[in-house]
Scaffold this motif. Structure first.
Motif, PDB file in Angstrom:
ATOM      1  N   GLU A 199       0.835  -1.206   0.000  1.00 28.74           N
ATOM      2  CA  GLU A 199       0.000   0.000   0.000  1.00 28.74           C
ATOM      3  C   GLU A 199       0.870   1.257   0.000  1.00 28.74           C
ATOM      4  OE1 GLU A 199      -3.034   0.507  -0.429  1.00 28.74           O
ATOM      5  OE2 GLU A 199      -4.234  -1.198   0.243  1.00 28.74           O
ATOM      6  N   ASN A 200       1.907   1.266   0.842  1.00 29.14           N
ATOM      7  CA  ASN A 200       2.797   2.425   0.920  1.00 29.14           C
ATOM      8  C   ASN A 200       3.526   2.660  -0.397  1.00 29.14           C
ATOM      9  OD1 ASN A 200       2.173   3.033   3.573  1.00 29.14           O
ATOM     10  ND2 ASN A 200       3.805   1.757   4.428  1.00 29.14           N
ATOM     11  N   LEU A 203       1.014   4.212  -2.758  1.00 30.60           N
ATOM     12  CA  LEU A 203       0.671   5.566  -2.320  1.00 30.60           C
ATOM     13  C   LEU A 203       1.794   6.547  -2.651  1.00 30.60           C
ATOM     14  CD1 LEU A 203      -1.077   4.923   1.123  1.00 30.60           C
ATOM     15  CD2 LEU A 203      -2.122   5.866  -0.946  1.00 30.60           C
ATOM     16  N   ARG A 204       3.040   6.084  -2.506  1.00 25.02           N
ATOM     17  CA  ARG A 204       4.182   6.933  -2.865  1.00 25.02           C
ATOM     18  C   ARG A 204       4.151   7.267  -4.353  1.00 25.02           C
ATOM     19  NH1 ARG A 204       7.181   3.588   0.643  1.00 25.02           N
ATOM     20  NH2 ARG A 204       7.962   2.396  -1.137  1.00 25.02           N
ATOM     21  N   LYS A 206       1.502   7.499  -6.198  1.00 22.39           N
ATOM     22  CA  LYS A 206       0.441   8.494  -6.389  1.00 22.39           C
ATOM     23  C   LYS A 206       0.925   9.887  -6.013  1.00 22.39           C
ATOM     24  CE  LYS A 206      -4.042   6.174  -5.944  1.00 22.39           C
ATOM     25  NZ  LYS A 206      -5.268   6.069  -5.107  1.00 22.39           N
TER      26      LYS A 206
END
Length: 216
Positions: A199-200, A203-204, A206
């Motif tokens: 997920e991280n 997200l990075r 994005k």
């Protein structure tokens, strides 16, 4: 044989930079270089989204699969994006091509594919992928403004696969990218550390893309 380009990539870049640096308006540049103001704006938009490569003239006539045409038509009909933005996003030569696909799609006509003869990757042909590969492909797509075509070409998967994985991720997060068929580990039993790391990572991607867009 593809048509000869009137403007080289270098000349397009020169025009785009002149516009972005405020040296001249799109109308002034169109008069100076003998092109349409709308063409100048199109080059600027492509450059801002896709970089210098978007200004490169293809050595052959661009070909698209029926699958790709259908996805583009459906994306437009959702009403969330304009024809121009859609053309820029997918690096399609002009709006008229998309309008023709939409007309055929709405008329339930066949959106035919045109076979590539340059030895390139057939984007209509998918392949099996691992969970890590899907994470990497979605990450690449996020960093590059959801450029499904570029991701499909780079990782040798189908356009539809990339589109579907990004759609799944946006709806259900990284767990939705886990293939739960066969003897693989159940989504519900994914290790929490594994899930958070994935997920991280996305997200990075994005955030990096948003930072690029803000700069422009």
């Amino acid at each position: 044989m593809g048509r000869k380009a009137k403007f080289s990539q270098e000349k397009k870049l020169e025009i785009v930079k002149a516009y972005l640096e405020g040296k001249a308006s799109s109308l002034d540049l169109s008069r100076l270089y003998g092109c349409n103001a709308s063409t100048v704006r199109s080059w600027v938009e492509k450059y801002q989204v896709l970089g210098e490569d978007a200004l490169r003239e293809s050595s052959r006539n661009q070909s698209y699969t029926s699958e790709f045409k259908q996805i583009v038509a459906e994306e437009y009909l959702k009403g969330d994006i304009s024809l121009r933005a859609l053309a820029v996003k997918h690096n399609i030569r002009n709006n008229k091509q998309i309008q023709d696909w939409i007309k055929r799609y709405n008329g339930h006509e066949e959106l035919k594919s045109y076979k590539r003869t340059d030895g390139g990757v057939d984007m209509a042909k998918g392949r099996k992928t691992t969970y890590e590969e899907r994470i990497e492909i979605v990450e690449y797509c996020m960093k590059n403004g959801k450029d499904y075509t570029a991701a499909a070409t780079k990782y040798e998967v189908s356009y539809h696969q990339v589109y579907d994985w990004v759609k799944k991720y946006n709806k259900g997060g990284v767990v939705s990218l886990k293939d739960n068929r066969g003897k693989g580990k159940d989504i519900e039993n994914m290790d929490e550390t594994e899930r958070l790391a994935a997920e991280n990572r996305l997200l990075r991607a994005k955030v990096e893309r948003l930072e690029i867009e803000i700069e422009f």
